[in-house]
Design an enzyme around this catalytic site. Sequence first.
Site, PDB file in Angstrom:
ATOM      1  N   GLY A 231       0.814  -1.203   0.000  1.00  0.00           N
ATOM      2  CA  GLY A 231       0.000   0.000   0.000  1.00  0.00           C
ATOM      3  C   GLY A 231       0.848   1.252   0.000  1.00  0.00           C
ATOM      4  N   SER A 232       0.338   2.342  -0.595  1.00  0.00           N
ATOM      5  CA  SER A 232       1.031   3.624  -0.517  1.00  0.00           C
ATOM      6  C   SER A 232       0.804   4.243   0.861  1.00  0.00           C
ATOM      7  CB  SER A 232       0.518   4.559  -1.616  1.00  0.00           C
ATOM      8  OG  SER A 232       0.896   4.074  -2.883  1.00  0.00           O
ATOM      9  N   GLY A 233       1.544   5.297   1.163  1.00  0.00           N
ATOM     10  CA  GLY A 233       1.424   5.962   2.447  1.00  0.00           C
ATOM     11  C   GLY A 233       2.607   5.686   3.359  1.00  0.00           C
ATOM     12  N   HIS A 234       3.576   4.884   2.855  1.00  0.00           N
ATOM     13  CA  HIS A 234       4.753   4.538   3.654  1.00  0.00           C
ATOM     14  C   HIS A 234       6.037   5.111   3.054  1.00  0.00           C
ATOM     15  CE1 HIS A 234       1.955   1.844   5.516  1.00  0.00           C
ATOM     16  NE2 HIS A 234       1.838   1.102   4.444  1.00  0.00           N
TER      17      HIS A 234
ATOM     18  N   LYS B  41       5.643  -7.799   2.595  1.00  0.00           N
ATOM     19  CA  LYS B  41       5.317  -7.502   3.988  1.00  0.00           C
ATOM     20  C   LYS B  41       4.098  -8.337   4.382  1.00  0.00           C
ATOM     21  CE  LYS B  41       4.877  -2.896   3.955  1.00  0.00           C
ATOM     22  NZ  LYS B  41       4.670  -2.742   2.505  1.00  0.00           N
TER      23      LYS B  41
ATOM     24  N   ASP C  59      -1.476  -8.324   0.757  1.00  0.00           N
ATOM     25  CA  ASP C  59      -0.183  -8.413   0.071  1.00  0.00           C
ATOM     26  C   ASP C  59       0.227  -9.863  -0.142  1.00  0.00           C
ATOM     27  OD1 ASP C  59       1.323  -5.425   0.308  1.00  0.00           O
ATOM     28  OD2 ASP C  59      -0.233  -5.806   1.794  1.00  0.00           O
TER      29      ASP C  59
ATOM     30  N   HIS D  34      -0.347   1.401   9.647  1.00  0.00           N
ATOM     31  CA  HIS D  34      -1.594   1.678   8.941  1.00  0.00           C
ATOM     32  C   HIS D  34      -2.603   2.379   9.828  1.00  0.00           C
ATOM     33  CE1 HIS D  34       0.106  -1.803   6.796  1.00  0.00           C
ATOM     34  NE2 HIS D  34      -0.242  -1.105   5.764  1.00  0.00           N
TER      35      HIS D  34
END
Lengths: 330, 330
Positions: free
Chosen positions: B53-56, B104, B109, B218
């Site tokens: 996921g994006s945001g990391h 991860k 995922d 998250h």
Amino acid sequence: MKMLINVPESVVPDALRGMALAHPELTVDVEKRLVVRRDAPVAGKVALVSGGGSGHEPLHGGFVGPGMLDAACPGEIFTSPVPDQMVSAAAAVDSGEGVLFVVKNYTGDVLNFDMAAELAEDEGVRVAKVLVQDDVAVTDSTFTAGRRGTGATLFVEKIAGALAAKGAGLERVEAVARQVADSSRSFGVALSACTTPSKGTPTFDLPAGELELGIGIHGEPGRERRAMMTSGEIADFAVDAVLKDLHPDGPVLALVNGMGGTPLLELYGFCAEVHRVLGERRVPVARTLVGNYVTSLDMAGASVTLCRVDEELLRLWDAPVRTPGLCWGV
Amino acid sequence: MKMLINVPESVVPDALRGMALAHPELTVDVEKRLVVRRDAPVAGKVALVSGGGSGHEPLHGGFVGPGMLDAACPGEIFTSPVPDQMVSAAAAVDSGEGVLFVVKNYTGDVLNFDMAAELAEDEGVRVAKVLVQDDVAVTDSTFTAGRRGTGATLFVEKIAGALAAKGAGLERVEAVARQVADSSRSFGVALSACTTPSKGTPTFDLPAGELELGIGIHGEPGRERRAMMTSGEIADFAVDAVLKDLHPDGPVLALVNGMGGTPLLELYGFCAEVHRVLGERRVPVARTLVGNYVTSLDMAGASVTLCRVDEELLRLWDAPVRTPGLCWGV
């Protein structure tokens, strides 16, 4: 406001202890508050020294290393370092080829670097100075007579640092540093104010749904306050403010800089909008750097810095650099 | 919560457009959501592909480049990428030597990388997988069966990437990646929740004066909530939680990672406290990395990841790397 600290009084020395542990390639003197290249002085090389209040990390201590600064002098948060630090730094890094002081235009920094230059010269160190005053948002602020020095500091330190690494003499390094400073303009916006550890509450009150245009890097007020804008509208406003003053007739370097609290994901999106505006204004972008480089603690927001560049400045920008905060091509 | 965005729906593709403009050394496919080394496939080299996921950010797209990943697949915010992205990435980077997927441990995922591995093998690409599950804080979270994958991902990508760059075969790269994953443990704390663009308000409610111990990346709840602690107390708690599970009998790598909203100045101070605790526990620290690397949007807080290392892993850690997010020694 919660912070990851022990007590407000020791934030700067605590951070310097951490820097020393994480970066064995640097000599960090926690007592004297100096960050110095471990291999300083580098024989035959003009040395670069900068410094200023803490709270703008990685600026300046994170820019010490091959291809950039030889030493940095961190002050207390948003407070100029003292002349003793600068004199010690100059003595530690001078190889006999002289030292360039890179000074952001804030009243305290200017006075202290001036005094330090005199003291260092009394001790036989040749010193030149370059003043960075790129922020077009306001003239004369809480901290400044004239324009504030912000994002362009990174351009000056990187490009002059590369020239010094190539063996240029002090006059030449000073002249190119001044060219970069004179060719750069910045404009910043805040979506939130920052909180200093000693105060513990935001430095100004920014209501939900509003942003501050023309913010500096010390939580001082900006040019005007408006209802929240989109990334595209902010890019239009910021880039226009810079271009009105810069009038580029060729390629520019672009720094899309985060103020500390804005995620990288948002900064990259903002970068796309900055490029869109520059494309509409027919300004070619030679290189772009995106990230949190000249920050204001936990402030949310971003700034845009543009620098008119020629072939030589571009080659110096592309030259290798290896510091904790900026690294490429080495 | 104010954000530097246009509309929530386009945050990820907007960021990818910005990445493409800022990093000509990468091929960024905004449509297919892929970040790939421009020189891929690199002849004779095992390729590394990761994603999530994006945001990391800078994880994972910011870790694409020589010495680390060959490609990254960004999903929507906090949402797994889809198998098509991973299959396209594998096809783009496979030189014939095979591809390692670094995954991860989050339910989506794991499922999607499994499916992608099958599809890629159907197309003739040899695929190996390594699962990162380093977070000791909680078992089974909102997003996970078993332990979450967090900071150790950086260690796996860096060290396995260096080994692949040296020409090791797929089985060897997979084995060392698994060794690093198995030798790493993490623990994180949040001083504030993060805010996703689509929700627009913090993902959980953290009262003034409290912190969340054992947070993931998250915005999911952690292990327990306490009254605010000092940097030293947090280091005691986090390092003890990691050591209870890791039992190092030799040197460790340390990552002192910011969650996105905590200033670098605070992270360096926290690093000093992490070192203090490790010193008290007689754990030698071979190398330390400090900064915002595996983030959770604008969350304030930090995590500590430790990895037991031998001489070979240390050499691979020190090997040159040149990516937007991690660069040294090249």
